[in-house]
Every structure is written in C-alpha cells, then in structure tokens.
Design a protein around this motif. Structure first.
Motif, PDB file in Angstrom:
ATOM      1  N   TRP A 327       0.810  -1.221   0.000  1.00 55.32           N
ATOM      2  CA  TRP A 327       0.000   0.000   0.000  1.00 55.32           C
ATOM      3  C   TRP A 327       0.843   1.271   0.000  1.00 55.32           C
ATOM      4  O   TRP A 327       0.364   2.331  -0.399  1.00 55.32           O
ATOM      5  N   GLN A 328       2.078   1.184   0.469  1.00 55.11           N
ATOM      6  CA  GLN A 328       2.850   2.423   0.640  1.00 55.11           C
ATOM      7  C   GLN A 328       3.261   3.055  -0.680  1.00 55.11           C
ATOM      8  O   GLN A 328       3.381   4.287  -0.768  1.00 55.11           O
ATOM      9  N   GLN A 329       3.487   2.262  -1.711  1.00 59.10           N
ATOM     10  CA  GLN A 329       3.987   2.836  -2.962  1.00 59.10           C
ATOM     11  C   GLN A 329       2.973   3.758  -3.646  1.00 59.10           C
ATOM     12  O   GLN A 329       3.304   4.901  -3.951  1.00 59.10           O
ATOM     13  N   PRO A 330       1.733   3.319  -3.875  1.00 56.31           N
ATOM     14  CA  PRO A 330       0.774   4.279  -4.457  1.00 56.31           C
ATOM     15  C   PRO A 330       0.433   5.421  -3.509  1.00 56.31           C
ATOM     16  O   PRO A 330       0.152   6.539  -3.950  1.00 56.31           O
ATOM     17  N   LEU A 331       0.492   5.156  -2.197  1.00 56.37           N
ATOM     18  CA  LEU A 331       0.209   6.230  -1.240  1.00 56.37           C
ATOM     19  C   LEU A 331       1.246   7.339  -1.334  1.00 56.37           C
ATOM     20  O   LEU A 331       0.916   8.535  -1.239  1.00 56.37           O
ATOM     21  N   ILE A 332       2.507   6.977  -1.535  1.00 56.08           N
ATOM     22  CA  ILE A 332       3.571   7.980  -1.606  1.00 56.08           C
ATOM     23  C   ILE A 332       3.321   8.962  -2.746  1.00 56.08           C
ATOM     24  O   ILE A 332       3.611  10.158  -2.623  1.00 56.08           O
ATOM     25  N   VAL A 333       2.764   8.478  -3.866  1.00 58.70           N
ATOM     26  CA  VAL A 333       2.446   9.395  -4.961  1.00 58.70           C
ATOM     27  C   VAL A 333       1.471  10.461  -4.478  1.00 58.70           C
ATOM     28  O   VAL A 333       1.656  11.656  -4.732  1.00 58.70           O
ATOM     29  N   ARG A 352      12.449  -1.288  -1.287  1.00 56.21           N
ATOM     30  CA  ARG A 352      11.173  -1.016  -1.935  1.00 56.21           C
ATOM     31  C   ARG A 352      10.943   0.469  -2.187  1.00 56.21           C
ATOM     32  O   ARG A 352       9.833   0.873  -2.525  1.00 56.21           O
ATOM     33  N   PHE A 353      11.973   1.283  -2.032  1.00 53.11           N
ATOM     34  CA  PHE A 353      11.839   2.699  -2.343  1.00 53.11           C
ATOM     35  C   PHE A 353      12.538   3.073  -3.636  1.00 53.11           C
ATOM     36  O   PHE A 353      12.661   4.247  -3.971  1.00 53.11           O
ATOM     37  N   GLY A 354      13.008   2.069  -4.395  1.00 55.67           N
ATOM     38  CA  GLY A 354      13.685   2.368  -5.651  1.00 55.67           C
ATOM     39  C   GLY A 354      12.795   3.132  -6.624  1.00 55.67           C
ATOM     40  O   GLY A 354      13.287   3.946  -7.417  1.00 55.67           O
ATOM     41  N   PHE A 355      11.487   2.921  -6.542  1.00 58.08           N
ATOM     42  CA  PHE A 355      10.558   3.577  -7.469  1.00 58.08           C
ATOM     43  C   PHE A 355      10.503   5.081  -7.256  1.00 58.08           C
ATOM     44  O   PHE A 355      10.065   5.826  -8.137  1.00 58.08           O
ATOM     45  N   THR A 356      10.940   5.575  -6.076  1.00 55.31           N
ATOM     46  CA  THR A 356      10.836   7.012  -5.785  1.00 55.31           C
ATOM     47  C   THR A 356      11.791   7.840  -6.629  1.00 55.31           C
ATOM     48  O   THR A 356      11.579   9.047  -6.791  1.00 55.31           O
ATOM     49  N   ALA A 357      12.839   7.217  -7.202  1.00 55.95           N
ATOM     50  CA  ALA A 357      13.774   7.971  -8.043  1.00 55.95           C
ATOM     51  C   ALA A 357      13.041   8.588  -9.231  1.00 55.95           C
ATOM     52  O   ALA A 357      13.325   9.727  -9.625  1.00 55.95           O
ATOM     53  N   ASP A 365       9.700  15.921  -3.949  1.00 58.64           N
ATOM     54  CA  ASP A 365      10.726  16.120  -2.924  1.00 58.64           C
ATOM     55  C   ASP A 365      10.684  14.909  -1.995  1.00 58.64           C
ATOM     56  O   ASP A 365       9.922  14.877  -1.021  1.00 58.64           O
ATOM     57  N   ILE A 366      11.482  13.900  -2.329  1.00 57.00           N
ATOM     58  CA  ILE A 366      11.523  12.656  -1.555  1.00 57.00           C
ATOM     59  C   ILE A 366      12.976  12.325  -1.236  1.00 57.00           C
ATOM     60  O   ILE A 366      13.811  12.263  -2.139  1.00 57.00           O
ATOM     61  N   LEU A 407       5.892  -4.450  -9.778  1.00 58.49           N
ATOM     62  CA  LEU A 407       4.439  -4.389  -9.919  1.00 58.49           C
ATOM     63  C   LEU A 407       3.825  -3.155  -9.260  1.00 58.49           C
ATOM     64  O   LEU A 407       3.198  -2.322  -9.913  1.00 58.49           O
ATOM     65  N   ARG A 408       3.981  -3.011  -7.954  1.00 65.35           N
ATOM     66  CA  ARG A 408       3.353  -1.889  -7.255  1.00 65.35           C
ATOM     67  C   ARG A 408       4.041  -0.568  -7.577  1.00 65.35           C
ATOM     68  O   ARG A 408       3.395   0.468  -7.705  1.00 65.35           O
ATOM     69  N   GLY A 409       5.375  -0.595  -7.707  1.00 66.42           N
ATOM     70  CA  GLY A 409       6.083   0.614  -8.110  1.00 66.42           C
ATOM     71  C   GLY A 409       5.672   1.067  -9.495  1.00 66.42           C
ATOM     72  O   GLY A 409       5.549   2.259  -9.771  1.00 66.42           O
ATOM     73  N   GLY A 410       5.430   0.098 -10.389  1.00 67.22           N
ATOM     74  CA  GLY A 410       4.998   0.424 -11.743  1.00 67.22           C
ATOM     75  C   GLY A 410       3.641   1.087 -11.759  1.00 67.22           C
ATOM     76  O   GLY A 410       3.419   2.070 -12.485  1.00 67.22           O
TER      77      GLY A 410
END
Length: 454
Positions: A327-333, A352-357, A365-366, A407-410
């Motif tokens: 749940w955290q990945q779409p929430l971060i957006v 699991r924070f690689g997607f934030t780049a 601002d992350i 998957l979730r990062g995508g």
C-alpha cells in the motif's frame, strides 16, 4: 516509427509486452472500477487443488499473468484446467497428476515464485518435487530458506542442483513444530499446504494471519482439512489422509482496491471500487482518512475521493493487521501532493523505495534514508533492513520518461504520470498484468488520457 494502439484494440487484453504508455496527465480520474479475487489467494487456491482427489471450482479468478503462470504449471503436472460455468471461474481436475521435467517447469514458471508452493502438494501426490531458480519483483531479498527449513522439518530431503532444487520424501511427510523467524506469508502458505496431509499434528508459531491466509485456510477446510488458529499467531493443523475438491469464491483484491483509492487521492478524482470491503481494509482506510481522503462504504464497494487539502502522515509498514507494504507505494504518490512532511517507514522489504527515483525526476521532494530513521515513537519494532522515505509537499509533478521497476512501483509510476502536467512515457508497463486485471481498460473507464505505443 512507433504506432499508437487505440483503446478498441486493448479491450479485455493484458498490457502488451514491450509496450510504452504515453500518458497525458493533469486530469482527475473519475468513474467505477471493479476488483475480482486477490491474486495472493487465487494462485494459492489453484495450487491447493493438487491436494484434492476430486475436481475443484474456483470463482472470481482475476485474468492476470500470475494466474496464467500457475495454470500452465498445473497443466504441466497433469491437472486439467478449464473455464467454469460463470465468467472468471476455473474448474481444476487433479485426477491425472504426474511429474514434470524441470525444463518444462522452468519454461512455464518464468519470473514467478509460485513453484515453491507446489512442493508440499507434489511431495504428497508423487513423493518428489522440483523447483527452478525463482524470480519475482526485484524489491529486496526474498529468500526461500523459510520454505526449505519448514519442508525439512516435515521430513523432506532437499537436494540443491545446478538447475534448481529437487525434493523427495522417501519416508512420507510428518507433522512438525515450526516457529517462523518472521511471519512470512509465503512460508505460512507453504506450511499449510504441506501440513494438511502430513501424518500427525503441525504447530506453526509466528504465522502470518493476512486475510488471504484466512481465505486459504477456508479453502483447505472445505477440502476436509482440520485447521484452527489461536491468539499470538499460532496455527494448528491436524493432518488427514484424504482431501476432496472445493467450490470457493476468492476474497477481493485489497491491494488493487487500495491502489485505485490512492489514484483518486493523487489525481483529486473520485473512484468507486466495486467489490471492495471495509473489514479487510480497516488499517488502510484509517491512514487514507488521516491523509485527507474521504470514503463511503456501500454494499457493493467503496467510493474514494479527497476531503479538501491533503495532509502529511507517518506510516510504518508491517504484516497484517498493520499497514501493508504493497500500500505504501501508491500512497507515496498522493503524499507528494500533501501540505507538509510525511514519513514512510518500510519494515518488510529492504529495497522497496527504488521507485521514488522516478518521482523525484518528475519533481517530487523525496529523500530516502537507506538505514531508516532513529527518532520518534514507533509502533513497529525496527528491523535491520528498514528504510525510510521522507516526502515533503506539495510539489507539482511534471512529465518525464520513466521505467517501471516492479508491480506496485509500476502502478505508482503510472499514477504519478496521470497526476503530472504534460506527456510522460512509461516503459515496462507489461509487468502490471501480473496483478491488475484489464488495467488499460480500467484506466480508460476512469477517463485517463493515454496511448499504448509499440
């Protein structure tokens, strides 16, 4: 020259492999999407059919690539898999189960980690099993040691080979006392699928208790298994000699439901998620409300939208009943649009924070702290692998060319592109077919402006 693929060409098909989404963002997503059964129970219930002596029927099965992988693996082992009497149902006939050559298993498994869960049922049916090198989303270390240690305690002989791992049970499988070092969902599923036909009683401590685990227990009980669970994550399984088939309807996919809820939050839209239920999403709904979201629980689903200005939150991912890591990945957006500083502590996976780049590339601002943050009161005990992301907002997102990592990062990348101004190009999106049924059709239904470019 690239060719846009129009919506009519995409109807009821998965995201085409190797395709790129050209997304024009800046418009709210509005409308209705429906979620089917969770991929994290559908695939495991399909594996459970191997244990039965009669045909099983599984309902509300999502049309995703993970299900297709398990279907192929079952067919390789002689299980007949056909469509049922209603859309989204499967009939699974295990009467002709036989061993399969490792090359066939490897060819059909692809990047899936599902083959490890075939071990217990195949050891009961055939006395042997083989698993190839395992893949899956690259979100951190996901060792199979928990699985292999548990199988050894049941009496399995584990032999590592260059092509994978071969298991045998020369003396049959017997009940065991197992204490998991971490309440792993996969290892809990492994124990359940193995213990139900092992001789004697199995006591599993520190078990995962996710809703999908409870649904798998319900499937196995329908088949004739004797399973009870006690406080403090203890599950007791009394082995039985024979199991029959089942008729079961999967619980809804709470991961997909939460993803669409976060999309409504990020794009300032309004999305009704048909099939979503309140009980399995209590923890998510609390955080959603704290972040400035509004929801209305209805009989056939949940309506999600913003409730004014988005607010910063502090979240710690954890096993159920905590806040899911998925749940955290779409929430971060969405949190990139909140007024203030949010913190997400990731305690389940170490990468699991690689997607934030990509989000930073789009203007977010992350700041990721690879060893976590020490300060502040915590509900979840710190883990050595822990990371933390600090999100400061609101920041306007702008278009960029980005590559899907998992998957979730995508999914989060796609929602970020829909939130951003301008046209983004998102590649690697075919991985979304692993967990999101008819993803492009649903985007179209919500008013997203995009083309698929091959």
């Amino acid at each position: 020259m690239t060719t846009p693929v129009r919506d009519a060409d995409l109807d009821e098909k998965p995201v085409p492999a190797g395709s790129v989404l050209a997304i024009r963002g800046g418009r709210p997503l509005r409308g209705r999407v429906d979620v089917k059964g969770a991929k994290n129970i559908a695939t495991k219930a399909m594996v459970a059919s191997l244990l039965g002596e009669t045909t099983s029927i599984l309902r509300d099965v999502p049309d995703i690539s993970d299900v297709a992988v398990v279907k192929s693996l079952l067919e390789v082992h002689g299980v007949g898999v056909t469509e049922g009497d209603e859309p989204g149902s499967l009939v699974l006939d295990p009467s002709a189960v036989e061993s399969a050559h490792y090359e066939e298993i490897d060819a059909h498994a692809g990047a899936s980690r599902i083959p490890i869960l075939f071990c217990g049922p195949l050891l009961h049916r055939l006395g042997q099993a083989f698993i190839p090198d395992l893949g899956g989303c690259r979100i951190g270390d996901r060792p199979i040691d928990f699985h292999l240690d548990a199988l050894r305690k049941f009496g399995a002989v584990v032999e590592k080979q260059p092509s994978g791992i071969r298991l045998s049970a020369p003396n049959g499988l017997k009940g065991a006392n197992i204490h998991l070092p971490y309440p792993s969902v996969g290892a809990t599923e492994q124990v359940l699928l193995t213990a139900v036909r092992a001789k004697g009683t199995t006591e599993l401590r520190n078990a995962a208790i996710e809703p999908e685990i409870m649904d798998l227990i319900a499937v196995l009980q329908k088949m004739g298994a004797i399973i009870s669970y006690e406080p403090n994550r203890v599950i007791l399984i009394e082995g039985v000699e024979h199991l029959r088939g089942y008729d079961h309807r999967n619980i809804f996919d709470r991961n997909e439901a939460a993803s669409w809820a976060c999309a409504a939050l990020a794009t300032d839209g309004e999305i009704f998620v048909g099939g979503a239920k309140q009980q399995e999403m209590l923890t998510f709904l609390n955080v959603f409300r704290k972040a400035g979201g509004w929801f209305d629980v209805q009989e056939d689903g949940i309506l999600f939208r913003r409730d004014g200005e988005l607010k910063p939150v502090i979240v710690e991912t954890d096993v159920h009943p905590g806040f899911m890591t998925d749940w955290q990945q779409p929430l971060i957006v969405a949190l990139t649009q909140a007024n203030g500083r949010s913190i997400v502590h990731e305690t389940v996976y170490e990468n699991r924070f690689g997607f934030t780049a990509a989000l930073v590339k789009m203007g977010a601002d992350i700041v990721v702290h690879p060893h976590g943050l020490q300060d502040g009161p915590r509900r979840v005990p710190r883990r050595e692998l822990e990371q933390a992301a600090v999100i400061t907002g609101p920041t306007a997102l702008h278009a960029a060319d980005i590559v899907v990592p998992d998957l979730r990062g995508g999914y989060s990348h796609v929602i970020a592109a829909l939130t951003a101004e301008g046209e983004s190009r998102v590649s690697g999106v075919d991985i979304l077919s692993r967990g999101y049924e008819k993803f492009l059709d649903k985007l179209s239904a919500l008013g997203a402006d995009f083309d698929v470019v091959r």
